[in-house]
Motif scaffolding. Structure first.
Motif, short mmCIF file in Angstrom:
data_model
loop_
_atom_site.label_atom_id
_atom_site.label_comp_id
_atom_site.label_asym_id
_atom_site.label_seq_id
_atom_site.Cartn_x
_atom_site.Cartn_y
_atom_site.Cartn_z
N SER A 182 0.84 -1.20 0.00
CA SER A 182 0.00 0.00 0.00
C SER A 182 0.87 1.25 0.00
O SER A 182 0.54 2.24 -0.66
CB SER A 182 -0.91 0.00 1.23
OG SER A 182 -1.76 -1.10 1.21
N ASP A 229 -5.85 -0.76 -4.82
CA ASP A 229 -5.30 -1.37 -3.61
C ASP A 229 -6.26 -2.42 -3.06
O ASP A 229 -7.24 -2.10 -2.41
CB ASP A 229 -5.03 -0.30 -2.54
CG ASP A 229 -4.20 -0.85 -1.39
OD1 ASP A 229 -3.99 -2.08 -1.35
OD2 ASP A 229 -3.78 -0.06 -0.54
N GLU A 230 -6.00 -3.66 -3.35
CA GLU A 230 -6.85 -4.77 -2.92
C GLU A 230 -8.33 -4.45 -3.08
O GLU A 230 -9.10 -4.54 -2.13
CB GLU A 230 -6.59 -5.09 -1.44
CG GLU A 230 -5.28 -5.79 -1.21
CD GLU A 230 -5.19 -6.24 0.24
OE1 GLU A 230 -6.09 -6.97 0.68
OE2 GLU A 230 -4.24 -5.84 0.92
MG LIG Z 1 -2.23 -2.67 2.25
#
Ligand SMILES: [Mg+2]
Ligand SMILES: Nc1ncnc2c1ncn2[C@@H]1O[C@H](COP(=O)(O)OP(=O)(O)OP(=O)(O)O)[C@@H](O)[C@H]1O
Lengths: 266, 278
Positions: free
Chosen positions: B62, B177-178
């Motif tokens: 991240s 991000d995910e």
């Molecule tokens: Mg992360």
């Protein structure tokens, strides 16, 4: 068609009214049965009669009190939100001004009112100021919290898009603050009424600008207890109407999205 | 550990032929509390590439993505976008969009207005933005939900709104991000298929953070395996499979063997991520 008793609004409306009717009937019966004299504890009938006897004066007093209440409430909302906007501009400003806001909040209005009434020659203005002082704090504190309580993800999103301060305020901070602001409005509207009545008590002004507090005082001096109750009920009624109006407003503004205003839906 | 690494590292050494969209030049991140989130990293993402970042929790995926989005600044080293500074990002042909792990929608606004938000930022004429919003919602199959509020949608639908909000700006660089981490397998596979199709059609450059080996292999042209303590690039892994990809690829033996290879690499990365010292 849905049976009446199964409608969503039925029980919340009918049940409290039922209790009210029962209470009134019981009260009347008690007064009749024990023959309680009206100057000790008036029966509902006596109160209604007292109101009908003197309703022009009482309604005029109600109007005076309402004017003070609404002016104070409006002033509290405007000044309170402005103060909150100033507070969130910087920590330093908030830290240096917050103690004074707290000072206003903790000083009993009964103690400040005489001073304000002496300082400000125009009585209605003095009364409005007193009530504003009482009503402003919930607006300041709730709006400040609201303007600060922002989804950090959304805030990052705005930052990443290089959105300016003013636009972030309008598009993000104000809508996020709205539920908090509305909660503040609800408390503040009640406090404005209380502030108005307390200030009237302290000022004790009669004549054309006499409010409900003055009528209560007068009725007390004259031992006209049923009339006192009639004035008291008008104040209570005003409070209830104000509260309901605030709920309605909240429902209108937040009903479709915020948890605080969603009904029976999860 | 050097032994096992030779094969994927050779793939990484191959120069990026196409024009780079993002270049990370020895960028390092040390947080305000002194924690070293990322050791100096070198990485280039070429135009049209789909790069996934994968690695054990806390390895700085991240953080790296935030550096690329300019949400945080590197403590040392530098990052270039289209061979220039971040100032030029946002101009025509250099649009960047970020999809967070959470949908991060405005709860007070209907779906269509949520999707329109970035166009409002760009001051696009209303008629034009309405039309683009409609197109973006159509791409994620959410046109019927345009007038709904976010709370009325399921988690997967909210995520699709978030993707539509990213797509509506017709981005050139998409960072995620995910995005599907909180969704069930079935929904995730469907969204992955949508994403791979969209990014292929639009020639998007994508950097995608994930925890899922299958997702990384399915989506990516290149996978960057990261390790922690300190956060760094551990290995790179190419997936030379043609696009567009669909469920046939997911069921193929090639897919399975790629997943096994990546899984082995990830195990090594976890092993290399153990805390050193006392
Ligand atoms: Mg992360
Ligand atoms: N603002 C910060 N201040 C200090 N340390 C931070 C900060 N942000 C992240 N870290 C630390 O940096 C490391 C990397 O964080 P990051 O969020 O990039 O990990 P990640 O690879 O995305 O992990 P996950 O897969 O769990 O999301 C973590 O150990 C985290 O604790």
């Amino acid at each position: 068609m849905t049976p009446l008793a199964q409608r969503a609004w039925f029980w919340p409306v009918v049940a409290p009214i039922g209790v009210g009717v029962l209470l009134l009937v019981g009260w009347q019966a008690m007064c009749d049965y024990f023959e309680i004299p009206p100057y000790l504890f008036p029966s509902p009938k006596a109160i209604v009669t007292a109101f009908l006897d003197d309703y022009p004066t009482l309604l005029h007093a109600l109007w005076s009190t309402l004017k003070i209440t609404f002016q104070a409430f409006a002033l509290a909302v405007v000044l309170g939100s402005l103060t909150a906007f100033i507070f969130v501009q910087s920590r330093v400003i908030e830290l240096s001004l917050l103690p004074y806001a707290v000072l206003l909040q903790v000083t009993p209005i009964v103690a400040v009112a005489p001073l304000l009434i002496i300082l400000v020659k125009n009585t209605p203005v003095a009364l409005t100021l007193c009530a504003t002082v009482v009503a402003i704090f919930p607006i300041i504190s709730n709006t400040t919290i609201g303007l600060r309580t922002i989804d950090p993800g959304l805030l990052s999103y705005f930052r990443m898009n290089k959105v300016g301060r003013a636009e972030t305020l309008i598009r993000l901070r104000i809508p996020s603050a709205l539920p908090f602001f509305m909660a503040g409005m609800r408390i503040s509207s009640g406090l404005a009424l209380i502030g108005a009545v307390v200030a009237e008590f302290v000022a004790g002004t009669g004549g054309r600008s006499a409010g409900l507090a003055y009528e209560i005082l007068q009725s007390g001096f004259q031992l006209d207890i049923p009339r006192m109750f009639a004035a008291l009920f008008l104040i209570t009624l005003t409070g209830v109407v104000l509260f309901a109006a605030m709920i309605g407003l909240q429902q209108m503004l937040l009903g479709h999205w915020h948890e605080s205003a969603l009904k029976g839906e999860t | 550990m050097n032994l096992v690494l030779s094969e994927p590292q050779r793939a990484a050494a191959a120069p990026v032929a196409v024009e780079p969209v993002v270049e990370i030049l020895s960028a390092e991140k040390i947080f305000a509390n002194g924690f070293r989130g990322l050791a100096p990293i070198d990485l280039a993402v070429g135009r049209g590439e789909f790069v996934s970042l994968i690695g054990p929790s806390g390895c700085g995926k991240s953080t790296l993505l935030k550096l690329i989005a300019n949400l945080i600044e590197p403590s040392d080293g530098k990052i270039m976008w289209w061979r220039g500074p971040f100032d030029a990002v946002g101009k025509a042909g250099r649009q960047l969009a970020f999809v967070f792990q959470e949908p991060t929608l405005m709860p007070w606004a209907r779906v269509a207005r949520n999707v329109r938000l970035p166009l409002d930022f760009l001051r696009l004429p209303k008629a034009k933005s309405e039309q683009r919003v409609r197109a973006a919602l159509e791409q994620v199959d959410l046109l019927p939900a345009a007038r709904a509020y976010p709370r009325q949608l399921s988690g997967g639908m909210k995520m699709r709104v978030s993707i539509a909000r990213a797509m509506v700006t017709e981005p050139d660089l998409l960072l995620m991000d995910e995005p599907f981490g909180a969704l069930d397998e079935f929904t995730r596979n469907r969204l992955d298929e949508d994403l791979v199709r969209l990014s292929w059609q639009r020639h998007l450059t994508t950097v995608f953070v994930t925890h899922s080996i299958y997702e990384a292999v399915f989506l990516s042209s290149r996978i960057v395996v990261m390790a922690a303590n300190p956060g760094r690039v551990f290995a790179e892994f190419s997936v030379d499979e043609p696009y567009p990809r669909d469920e046939n690829f997911r069921e193929s033996e090639r897919f399975a063997s790629r997943c096994r290879d990546l899984s082995a690499l990830l195990t090594e990365a976890s092993f290399a991520s153990r805390k050193v010292g006392p």
